[in-house]
Design a protein around this motif. Structure first.
Motif, short mmCIF file in Angstrom:
data_model
loop_
_atom_site.label_atom_id
_atom_site.label_comp_id
_atom_site.label_asym_id
_atom_site.label_seq_id
_atom_site.Cartn_x
_atom_site.Cartn_y
_atom_site.Cartn_z
N ARG A 36 -27.30 0.41 4.83
CA ARG A 36 -27.75 1.69 5.36
C ARG A 36 -29.27 1.70 5.53
O ARG A 36 -29.80 2.18 6.51
CB ARG A 36 -27.31 2.80 4.41
CG ARG A 36 -27.61 4.19 4.92
CD ARG A 36 -27.20 5.22 3.90
NE ARG A 36 -27.47 6.56 4.39
CZ ARG A 36 -27.53 7.62 3.62
NH1 ARG A 36 -27.33 7.50 2.34
NH2 ARG A 36 -27.78 8.81 4.13
N ASP A 67 -18.54 -0.92 6.23
CA ASP A 67 -19.26 -1.11 4.97
C ASP A 67 -18.33 -0.95 3.78
O ASP A 67 -18.40 -1.70 2.81
CB ASP A 67 -20.41 -0.10 4.86
CG ASP A 67 -21.49 -0.33 5.89
OD1 ASP A 67 -21.76 -1.50 6.21
OD2 ASP A 67 -22.07 0.66 6.37
N ASN A 92 -22.14 5.93 1.58
CA ASN A 92 -22.72 7.18 2.07
C ASN A 92 -22.82 8.13 0.89
O ASN A 92 -21.80 8.52 0.32
CB ASN A 92 -21.86 7.78 3.18
CG ASN A 92 -22.50 8.98 3.84
OD1 ASN A 92 -22.86 9.95 3.18
ND2 ASN A 92 -22.65 8.93 5.16
N ASP A 93 -24.04 8.49 0.52
CA ASP A 93 -24.22 9.31 -0.68
C ASP A 93 -24.09 10.80 -0.42
O ASP A 93 -24.29 11.61 -1.33
CB ASP A 93 -25.57 9.01 -1.33
CG ASP A 93 -26.75 9.29 -0.41
OD1 ASP A 93 -26.52 9.81 0.71
OD2 ASP A 93 -27.89 8.99 -0.79
N ASN A 94 -23.74 11.18 0.81
CA ASN A 94 -23.54 12.60 1.10
C ASN A 94 -22.40 12.77 2.11
O ASN A 94 -22.56 13.40 3.14
CB ASN A 94 -24.83 13.22 1.65
CG ASN A 94 -24.71 14.74 1.80
OD1 ASN A 94 -23.97 15.40 1.07
ND2 ASN A 94 -25.43 15.30 2.76
N MET A 95 -21.25 12.19 1.78
CA MET A 95 -20.10 12.32 2.68
C MET A 95 -19.46 13.68 2.43
O MET A 95 -18.57 13.84 1.60
CB MET A 95 -19.10 11.18 2.43
CG MET A 95 -17.85 11.25 3.32
SD MET A 95 -18.17 11.55 5.07
CE MET A 95 -19.04 10.06 5.53
N ARG A 148 -14.51 11.37 3.08
CA ARG A 148 -14.56 10.77 1.75
C ARG A 148 -13.28 10.00 1.45
O ARG A 148 -13.31 8.87 0.96
CB ARG A 148 -14.76 11.86 0.69
CG ARG A 148 -14.95 11.30 -0.73
CD ARG A 148 -14.83 12.36 -1.80
NE ARG A 148 -13.44 12.77 -2.02
CZ ARG A 148 -12.92 13.91 -1.60
NH1 ARG A 148 -13.65 14.77 -0.92
NH2 ARG A 148 -11.65 14.20 -1.85
N TYR A 180 -19.15 3.85 9.01
CA TYR A 180 -19.31 3.50 7.60
C TYR A 180 -18.09 2.76 7.05
O TYR A 180 -18.13 2.21 5.95
CB TYR A 180 -19.53 4.76 6.76
CG TYR A 180 -20.85 5.45 7.03
CD1 TYR A 180 -22.03 5.00 6.44
CD2 TYR A 180 -20.92 6.55 7.88
CE1 TYR A 180 -23.24 5.63 6.68
CE2 TYR A 180 -22.13 7.18 8.14
CZ TYR A 180 -23.28 6.72 7.54
OH TYR A 180 -24.47 7.34 7.78
N LYS A 209 -20.61 6.25 -2.93
CA LYS A 209 -21.99 6.69 -2.73
C LYS A 209 -22.88 5.57 -2.21
O LYS A 209 -23.90 5.84 -1.55
CB LYS A 209 -22.57 7.24 -4.04
CG LYS A 209 -22.03 8.61 -4.42
CD LYS A 209 -22.79 9.18 -5.62
CE LYS A 209 -22.35 10.61 -5.92
NZ LYS A 209 -20.93 10.69 -6.31
N TYR A 226 -18.57 9.26 13.61
CA TYR A 226 -19.58 8.57 12.81
C TYR A 226 -19.03 8.07 11.48
O TYR A 226 -19.56 7.10 10.92
CB TYR A 226 -20.81 9.46 12.61
CG TYR A 226 -20.80 10.37 11.42
CD1 TYR A 226 -21.38 9.98 10.22
CD2 TYR A 226 -20.22 11.63 11.48
CE1 TYR A 226 -21.40 10.81 9.12
CE2 TYR A 226 -20.24 12.47 10.38
CZ TYR A 226 -20.82 12.06 9.21
OH TYR A 226 -20.83 12.90 8.12
N ILE A 227 -17.95 8.66 10.98
CA ILE A 227 -17.34 8.16 9.74
C ILE A 227 -16.89 6.71 9.91
O ILE A 227 -17.05 5.88 9.01
CB ILE A 227 -16.14 9.05 9.32
CG1 ILE A 227 -16.64 10.42 8.87
CG2 ILE A 227 -15.33 8.39 8.21
CD1 ILE A 227 -15.53 11.44 8.69
#
Length: 263
Positions: A257, A204, A158-161, A167, A201, A155, A197-198
């Motif tokens: 982010r 990170d 990314n808190d809304n994967m 995920r 992240y 999270k 776009y994944i």
């Protein structure tokens, strides 16, 4: 050919959707001119694995009923399918744990292959690069399906994967961030919207640089292997001296982010 809407997840508060191509592929095939004569032969149940075994049993019942199965036979078949899946996943994890233990015992480096199973495990799609990494360069290769990633929280990345594979990919990258002897190669395919776009992240989550290999079904492996060689060399695989990376589960080498949003 099932119409798969989502995937199983240990985080029910967040969606776990499959990509639009995966969701619509059965209908695309059925509409193809080549299959027009078979339009009434397709069996396309809509399935929601994230809702659990009971729901899957109910969603598959019309198919079993179509073939004259009893309710009892249907339930036993669904249970057998789930049990086989559990055994298969357990075997993958056991192989992964064995491989990780060997790397630790021998103080060797390894490459974790991130990506969707149909990209990572299909030698036709990925030009058999995983095998070539091993046979040509002696690289230890572990697919992400063999890693113990269940329960890893991403999270902070990314808190809304809401993509199911997204995920898993970020969870595997986070796992790598905690292993000083592991590095990442991200295998993707041309025109994959979610991956486009994944992967931004992934740095990170992984806490360091990684190599992305994008396949389109047309190129040969010459350029791909050149890129692999450069990445392996930059990470110390050929000298057996891992290049130090300042890893952190909380702070990435790239901007946070919030910083990206402000920019």
């Amino acid at each position: 050919m099932p119409n798969m809407i989502d995937g199983e997840t240990e985080f029910p508060e967040t969606n776990s959707m499959l990509c639009p191509w995966g969701q619509t592929m059965p209908f695309v095939f059925r509409a193809a001119p080549k299959f027009e004569s078979l339009a009434d032969k397709w069996i396309l149940p809509t399935l929601h694995p994230r809702r659990g075994e009971v729901v899957i049993e109910r969603e598959l019942w019309p198919v079993s009923e179509m073939f004259g199965a009893s309710v009892g036979q249907h339930r036993r078949a669904v249970n057998a399918g789930y049990e086989a899946t559990r055994r298969f996943r357990a075997r993958l994890l056991a192989l992964g744990q064995e491989a990780l233990a060997i790397l630790r015992a021998k103080d060797e480096m390894g490459i974790v292959l991130l990506g969707r199973s149909y990209n990572v495990n299909d030698p036709g799609t990925n030009l058999n690069v995983p095998t070539k990494l091993r046979t040509l360069y002696g690289t230890n290769v572990i697919p992400m399906d063999c890693l113990p990633i269940v329960g890893i929280d991403i999270k902070d990345v990314n808190d809304n994967m809401y993509w199911n594979y997204g995920r898993k990919i970020l969870q595997a990258a986070r796992f790598v961030s905690r292993q000083p002897n592991l590095r990442v190669i991200y295998i993707t395919n041309f025109k994959c919207g979610p991956d486009s776009y994944i992967k931004h992240y992934t740095k990170d989550a992984a806490g360091g640089p990684f190599l992305t290999l994008q396949f389109d079904g047309h190129a040969n492996d010459a350029g791909t292997l050149t890129r692999c060689e450069a990445y392996l060399d930059s990470q110390g695989f050929f000298t057996h001296e891992p290049r130090p990376i300042e890893r952190s589960a909380q702070k990435s080498l790239s901007r946070t982010r919030e910083e990206r949003v402000e920019a």
